[in-house]
Write a protein that holds these residues in place. Structure first.
Motif, PDB file in Angstrom:
ATOM      1  N   PHE A  95       0.844  -1.191   0.000  1.00  0.00           N
ATOM      2  CA  PHE A  95       0.000   0.000   0.000  1.00  0.00           C
ATOM      3  C   PHE A  95       0.881   1.243   0.000  1.00  0.00           C
ATOM      4  O   PHE A  95       1.716   1.418   0.896  1.00  0.00           O
ATOM      5  N   PRO A  96       0.713   2.143  -0.977  1.00  0.00           N
ATOM      6  CA  PRO A  96       1.491   3.389  -0.990  1.00  0.00           C
ATOM      7  C   PRO A  96       0.991   4.337   0.079  1.00  0.00           C
ATOM      8  O   PRO A  96      -0.098   4.169   0.635  1.00  0.00           O
ATOM      9  N   GLU A  97       1.803   5.337   0.370  1.00  0.00           N
ATOM     10  CA  GLU A  97       1.405   6.340   1.361  1.00  0.00           C
ATOM     11  C   GLU A  97       1.275   7.701   0.706  1.00  0.00           C
ATOM     12  O   GLU A  97       2.261   8.276   0.230  1.00  0.00           O
ATOM     13  N   ARG A  98       0.053   8.200   0.656  1.00  0.00           N
ATOM     14  CA  ARG A  98      -0.253   9.551   0.199  1.00  0.00           C
ATOM     15  C   ARG A  98      -1.323  10.113   1.123  1.00  0.00           C
ATOM     16  O   ARG A  98      -2.474   9.689   1.083  1.00  0.00           O
ATOM     17  N   VAL A  99      -0.961  11.073   1.935  1.00  0.00           N
ATOM     18  CA  VAL A  99      -1.907  11.641   2.887  1.00  0.00           C
ATOM     19  C   VAL A  99      -2.994  12.419   2.173  1.00  0.00           C
ATOM     20  O   VAL A  99      -4.175  12.376   2.543  1.00  0.00           O
ATOM     21  N   ASN A 100      -2.627  13.140   1.117  1.00  0.00           N
ATOM     22  CA  ASN A 100      -3.567  14.010   0.423  1.00  0.00           C
ATOM     23  C   ASN A 100      -4.181  13.369  -0.810  1.00  0.00           C
ATOM     24  O   ASN A 100      -4.559  14.047  -1.763  1.00  0.00           O
ATOM     25  N   SER A 101      -4.285  12.055  -0.807  1.00  0.00           N
ATOM     26  CA  SER A 101      -4.863  11.314  -1.923  1.00  0.00           C
ATOM     27  C   SER A 101      -5.830  10.282  -1.362  1.00  0.00           C
ATOM     28  O   SER A 101      -5.648   9.813  -0.227  1.00  0.00           O
ATOM     29  N   PRO A 102      -6.858   9.905  -2.115  1.00  0.00           N
ATOM     30  CA  PRO A 102      -7.853   8.949  -1.596  1.00  0.00           C
ATOM     31  C   PRO A 102      -7.321   7.516  -1.555  1.00  0.00           C
ATOM     32  O   PRO A 102      -7.789   6.631  -2.264  1.00  0.00           O
ATOM     33  N   GLN A 103      -6.315   7.317  -0.732  1.00  0.00           N
ATOM     34  CA  GLN A 103      -5.725   5.993  -0.544  1.00  0.00           C
ATOM     35  C   GLN A 103      -5.784   5.625   0.935  1.00  0.00           C
ATOM     36  O   GLN A 103      -5.790   6.491   1.804  1.00  0.00           O
ATOM     37  N   LEU A 104      -5.807   4.342   1.189  1.00  0.00           N
ATOM     38  CA  LEU A 104      -5.853   3.887   2.571  1.00  0.00           C
ATOM     39  C   LEU A 104      -4.550   4.203   3.296  1.00  0.00           C
ATOM     40  O   LEU A 104      -3.469   4.167   2.690  1.00  0.00           O
ATOM     41  N   ASP A 105      -4.648   4.481   4.580  1.00  0.00           N
ATOM     42  CA  ASP A 105      -3.445   4.604   5.393  1.00  0.00           C
ATOM     43  C   ASP A 105      -2.750   3.245   5.409  1.00  0.00           C
ATOM     44  O   ASP A 105      -3.383   2.214   5.691  1.00  0.00           O
ATOM     45  N   PRO A 106      -1.453   3.180   5.106  1.00  0.00           N
ATOM     46  CA  PRO A 106      -0.783   1.879   5.003  1.00  0.00           C
ATOM     47  C   PRO A 106      -0.826   1.051   6.281  1.00  0.00           C
ATOM     48  O   PRO A 106      -1.002  -0.173   6.214  1.00  0.00           O
ATOM     49  N   ILE A 107      -0.664   1.688   7.439  1.00  0.00           N
ATOM     50  CA  ILE A 107      -0.668   0.927   8.690  1.00  0.00           C
ATOM     51  C   ILE A 107      -2.026   0.270   8.920  1.00  0.00           C
ATOM     52  O   ILE A 107      -2.127  -0.918   9.274  1.00  0.00           O
ATOM     53  N   VAL A 108      -3.086   1.025   8.690  1.00  0.00           N
ATOM     54  CA  VAL A 108      -4.436   0.479   8.855  1.00  0.00           C
ATOM     55  C   VAL A 108      -4.672  -0.648   7.859  1.00  0.00           C
ATOM     56  O   VAL A 108      -5.203  -1.714   8.207  1.00  0.00           O
ATOM     57  N   ALA A 109      -4.286  -0.427   6.597  1.00  0.00           N
ATOM     58  CA  ALA A 109      -4.498  -1.438   5.569  1.00  0.00           C
ATOM     59  C   ALA A 109      -3.696  -2.711   5.859  1.00  0.00           C
ATOM     60  O   ALA A 109      -4.190  -3.830   5.664  1.00  0.00           O
ATOM     61  N   MET A 110      -2.461  -2.547   6.339  1.00  0.00           N
ATOM     62  CA  MET A 110      -1.646  -3.720   6.648  1.00  0.00           C
ATOM     63  C   MET A 110      -2.234  -4.504   7.813  1.00  0.00           C
ATOM     64  O   MET A 110      -2.175  -5.743   7.840  1.00  0.00           O
ATOM     65  N   ALA A 111      -2.819  -3.798   8.786  1.00  0.00           N
ATOM     66  CA  ALA A 111      -3.461  -4.484   9.902  1.00  0.00           C
ATOM     67  C   ALA A 111      -4.637  -5.320   9.406  1.00  0.00           C
ATOM     68  O   ALA A 111      -4.883  -6.433   9.894  1.00  0.00           O
ATOM     69  N   PHE A 112      -5.352  -4.791   8.421  1.00  0.00           N
ATOM     70  CA  PHE A 112      -6.460  -5.543   7.834  1.00  0.00           C
ATOM     71  C   PHE A 112      -5.949  -6.827   7.180  1.00  0.00           C
ATOM     72  O   PHE A 112      -6.515  -7.903   7.366  1.00  0.00           O
ATOM     73  N   VAL A 113      -4.869  -6.711   6.422  1.00  0.00           N
ATOM     74  CA  VAL A 113      -4.305  -7.891   5.758  1.00  0.00           C
ATOM     75  C   VAL A 113      -3.812  -8.899   6.787  1.00  0.00           C
ATOM     76  O   VAL A 113      -3.990 -10.115   6.622  1.00  0.00           O
ATOM     77  N   ALA A 114      -3.212  -8.413   7.855  1.00  0.00           N
ATOM     78  CA  ALA A 114      -2.708  -9.310   8.895  1.00  0.00           C
ATOM     79  C   ALA A 114      -3.820 -10.161   9.476  1.00  0.00           C
ATOM     80  O   ALA A 114      -3.619 -11.345   9.805  1.00  0.00           O
ATOM     81  N   GLY A 115      -5.015  -9.571   9.612  1.00  0.00           N
ATOM     82  CA  GLY A 115      -6.129 -10.313  10.174  1.00  0.00           C
ATOM     83  C   GLY A 115      -6.889 -11.144   9.163  1.00  0.00           C
ATOM     84  O   GLY A 115      -7.498 -12.154   9.512  1.00  0.00           O
ATOM     85  N   ARG A 116      -6.857 -10.730   7.896  1.00  0.00           N
ATOM     86  CA  ARG A 116      -7.635 -11.408   6.859  1.00  0.00           C
ATOM     87  C   ARG A 116      -6.923 -12.648   6.324  1.00  0.00           C
ATOM     88  O   ARG A 116      -7.546 -13.662   6.030  1.00  0.00           O
ATOM     89  N   SER A 117      -5.605 -12.560   6.182  1.00  0.00           N
ATOM     90  CA  SER A 117      -4.831 -13.652   5.583  1.00  0.00           C
ATOM     91  C   SER A 117      -3.878 -14.243   6.615  1.00  0.00           C
ATOM     92  O   SER A 117      -3.386 -13.537   7.499  1.00  0.00           O
TER      93      SER A 117
END
Length: 306
Positions: free
Chosen positions: A39-61
């Protein structure tokens, strides 16, 4: 040489608007054998926060590795960042892949992190070795230009020991920093010729610092255009051409962006031939059908993974 192929998710409003849209993609990547999700990191772009997204992946897979491509370190407290990444590594059973960079040359992004452009490199130079100590030492004392710590501790420690850190960037100073400080390199907006040159610079910088870089720790992010089977090779969208021109003004965008699924495989082989072995395939536009898209990419690209 072990070839590993991951996938990246950036601006995907349609995917995120659907219930469990990201979850379905994680499930497909898992099923198809992709190595990792980034997940890329862009604060001013409609992208997920990488830490939050990685936590989701950690729990999903339970198998898929994950990382930021790349996380901006300047502007962040290294103790808190070290704590977050160590926690992600623990809850995932050792699947977190830290990767850092200075951030893009964008005023809005610089304002978000509160660090002026000229101060970003010194911040990373101090913070990254400090984080390594926090991941491995019981207590850390540190006195630097930006951070002063006494008896600092990060617990629990990461499962991976050492907790390897990769860096992005392609400027000569960034490549030399990679050789001095990092365990690997994830290049983007580059060509096979530039990758070969970058590997040479990184290797020399590592030797000058009394270190060595694992020859299997060179990676490339490959942006591509999803193309349904019903159409041929598309024209590169204006927005994509402009983005490439802003970073590599003298380079044909088709040298940077794969314009078809077939071209993805060609580019993978070109990068492998110059020494890269870790890859992140990144759709520049959002596929109409994610399930079909990932199946198609996997059928072509995954046979290269070893």
């Amino acid at each position: 040489m072990k070839i590993r192929i991951g996938y990246g998710i950036g601006v995907v409003p349609k995917l995120l608007s659907r219930p469990d849209g990201l979850g379905a993609v994680v499930d497909d990547l898992d099923r198809l054998g992709f190595d990792s999700l980034w997940f890329p990191e862009r604060v001013n772009s409609p992208q997920l926060d990488p830490i939050v997204a990685m936590a989701f992946v950690a729990g999903r897979s339970t198998r898929l590795k994950f990382g930021p491509a790349v996380s901006v370190l300047p502007g962040r407290n290294p103790v808190l960042m070290a704590k977050m990444l160590a926690s992600l590594d623990v809850i995932s059973g050792g699947r977190c892949l830290p990767a850092f960079g200075l951030g893009i040359a964008n005023t809005a992004e610089h304002q978000a992190f509160g660090v002026e452009r000229m101060q970003r490199a010194p911040w990373l130079n101090e913070a990254m070795p400090l984080m390594r100590r926090l991941w491995s030492e019981d207590e850390v004392d540190h006195e630097g230009e930006r951070f002063s710590l006494r008896g600092a501790r990060v617990l629990p420690k990461p499962i991976q020991q050492p907790f390897e850190v990769w860096l992005g960037g392609r400027a000569p100073s960034e490549l030399r920093r990679t050789g001095r400080l990092a365990d690997g390199w994830l290049g983007s907006f580059t060509t096979p010729e530039l990758v070969a040159e970058s590997i040479t610079v990184i290797d020399q910088a590592a030797r000058d610092a009394g270190q060595s870089m694992d020859p299997e720790h060179y990676g490339v992010l490959i942006p591509y255009l999803p193309d349904p089977p019903s159409r041929g090779e598309p024209d590169i969208p204006t927005a994509v051409s402009q983005l490439v021109a802003s970073r590599m003004p003298d380079t044909d965008p088709r040298e940077i962006v794969a314009t078809s699924h077939k071209r993805i495989v060609e580019m993978l082989n070109e990068y492998i031939s110059v020494g890269a072995s870790k890859f992140v395939l990144f759709p520049f536009t959002e596929p109409a059908d994610w399930h079909r898209e990932l199946d198609t990419v996997a059928q072509l690209a995954m046979p290269l993974q070893t």
